[in-house]
Design a protein around this motif. Structure first.
Motif, PDB file in Angstrom:
ATOM      1  N   MET A   1       0.846  -1.197   0.000  1.00 12.25           N
ATOM      2  CA  MET A   1       0.000   0.000   0.000  1.00 12.25           C
ATOM      3  C   MET A   1       0.878   1.242   0.000  1.00 12.25           C
ATOM      4  SD  MET A   1      -2.953   1.155   2.747  1.00 12.25           S
ATOM      5  CE  MET A   1      -4.277   0.171   2.048  1.00 12.25           C
ATOM      6  N   LYS A   2       0.526   2.224  -0.820  1.00 12.55           N
ATOM      7  CA  LYS A   2       1.257   3.480  -0.853  1.00 12.55           C
ATOM      8  C   LYS A   2       0.970   4.268   0.424  1.00 12.55           C
ATOM      9  CE  LYS A   2       3.051   2.840  -4.894  1.00 12.55           C
ATOM     10  NZ  LYS A   2       4.516   2.651  -5.061  1.00 12.55           N
ATOM     11  N   LYS A   3       1.974   5.041   0.845  1.00 16.31           N
ATOM     12  CA  LYS A   3       1.885   5.754   2.131  1.00 16.31           C
ATOM     13  C   LYS A   3       2.068   7.248   1.905  1.00 16.31           C
ATOM     14  CE  LYS A   3       5.040   2.833   3.016  1.00 16.31           C
ATOM     15  NZ  LYS A   3       4.678   1.840   1.977  1.00 16.31           N
ATOM     16  N   HIS A  28      -8.813   7.171  -1.475  1.00 14.14           N
ATOM     17  CA  HIS A  28      -7.953   6.803  -2.600  1.00 14.14           C
ATOM     18  C   HIS A  28      -7.230   5.469  -2.381  1.00 14.14           C
ATOM     19  CE1 HIS A  28      -8.534  11.002  -3.849  1.00 14.14           C
ATOM     20  NE2 HIS A  28      -8.123  10.608  -5.033  1.00 14.14           N
ATOM     21  N   GLY A  29      -7.455   4.847  -1.247  1.00 16.16           N
ATOM     22  CA  GLY A  29      -6.837   3.557  -0.985  1.00 16.16           C
ATOM     23  C   GLY A  29      -5.367   3.630  -0.643  1.00 16.16           C
ATOM     24  N   VAL A  30      -4.933   4.772  -0.094  1.00 15.94           N
ATOM     25  CA  VAL A  30      -3.550   4.896   0.358  1.00 15.94           C
ATOM     26  C   VAL A  30      -3.544   5.045   1.876  1.00 15.94           C
ATOM     27  CG1 VAL A  30      -2.799   5.923  -1.819  1.00 15.94           C
ATOM     28  CG2 VAL A  30      -3.495   7.427   0.064  1.00 15.94           C
ATOM     29  N   TYR A  31      -2.403   4.718   2.489  1.00 15.21           N
ATOM     30  CA  TYR A  31      -2.279   4.772   3.945  1.00 15.21           C
ATOM     31  C   TYR A  31      -1.872   6.185   4.357  1.00 15.21           C
ATOM     32  CZ  TYR A  31      -0.748   3.654   8.681  1.00 15.21           C
ATOM     33  OH  TYR A  31      -0.601   3.627  10.043  1.00 15.21           O
ATOM     34  N   LEU A 228       0.221   7.121  -6.090  1.00 14.86           N
ATOM     35  CA  LEU A 228      -0.271   5.976  -6.859  1.00 14.86           C
ATOM     36  C   LEU A 228       0.413   5.848  -8.221  1.00 14.86           C
ATOM     37  CD1 LEU A 228      -4.053   6.269  -5.965  1.00 14.86           C
ATOM     38  CD2 LEU A 228      -2.508   4.421  -5.276  1.00 14.86           C
TER      39      LEU A 228
END
Length: 277
Positions: A1-3, A28-31, A228
């Motif tokens: 997962m992108k942070k 957005h599905g990022v940490y 992303l």
């Protein structure tokens, strides 16, 4: 997962700053991670009080994150005094960061001055040099222009946004996105790329007073999209679509200007899913 890291102030009402940044990252599905620079007492009516975190506290938060976790992109929001600006600049230089979105937060929508003059100058002389994109609204673009050129400028039309944006870009060498939500005509954001070419993002005005946190949501969406892997122009384009969705799903809470809703579409999808079950 992108942070993704947000460096900004806390909004006690949850509509802007750190709170909306983290919601946007989640959408957005990022940490999401945070370095809090100031604590504000605010609601939908406006900002009533600001208390800054010490520069040491900011430095320690940065150190805690960067010595343990890889950071894929960064959104910078409210930095209300020059010591905090310097701490952020020193920390980001030390850890050699990339994909920096700088939202030069200076004045709240309600007209509250969020940053002192020393911090404005320090911001331009330090963080502008390491940011990848600067995202001022019209009022902030006017302030930046005056600080850079010592000239008062008026911005009421898109053509004036382009002129000011190109001159700021020429000096900074960065992408410059001037947000045109305060135009009398339909809103239009203008992106000046690193080749000094303009790109237009127009929208029909959405009939709502609930736009609290718009700038924070947009800049954090850009940071998420950069993390992303999207190139800058595509990241801005996707983020503009996202902020339109967040405004369309804005929340009519409080007595003043309610917040945008970065999680709006996700809530709708969840409701449909559970109704289906």
């Amino acid at each position: 997962m992108k942070k993704v890291l947000t460096i900004a102030g806390s909004d006690s009402s949850g509509g802007a700053g750190i709170q909306t940044d983290l919601k946007t990252f989640a959408a957005h599905g990022v940490y999401g991670m945070s370095v809090i620079t100031s604590i504000t007492a605010q609601n939908t009516m406006g900002v009533n009080y600001i208390e800054d975190i010490s520069s040491k506290g900011v430095t320690c938060q940065l150190e805690a994150i960067f010595t343990d976790i890889e950071v894929d992109s960064i959104k910078i929001g409210m930095l209300s005094n020059s010591n905090i600006v310097e701490s952020v600049y020193d920390g980001l230089k030390k850890y050699k960061t990339n994909n920096i979105v700088l939202d030069p937060v200076m004045i709240s929508t309600s007209g509250f001055d969020l940053i002192d003059d020393a911090a404005k100058n320090k911001l331009i002389n330090t963080l502008f040099s390491i940011a990848d994109i600067i995202t001022p609204n019209i009022m902030e673009a006017k302030c930046i222009y005056k600080l850079l050129f010592n000239i008062e400028v008026n911005i009421t039309r898109v053509e004036e946004m382009v002129k000011v944006g190109k001159e700021i870009q020429t000096v900074t060498g960065k992408y410059v996105l001037i947000k045109g939500g305060h135009l009398d005509e339909n809103p239009c954001d203008v992106l000046i790329d690193i080749n000094n070419k303009e790109h237009y993002f127009t929208n029909n005005r959405i009939k709502t007073k609930n736009t609290h946190g718009t700038g924070c949501t947009l800049s954090s969406a850009i940071a998420a999209n950069l993390a992303l892997g999207f190139e800058m122009i595509d990241a801005v384009k996707k983020s503009k679509k996202f902020i339109t969705m967040a405004i369309e799903n804005s929340l009519n809470i409080g007595s003043g200007c309610g917040p945008t809703n970065p999680m709006g579409q996700i809530y709708k999808d969840l409701n449909l899913k559970y109704k289906g079950d």
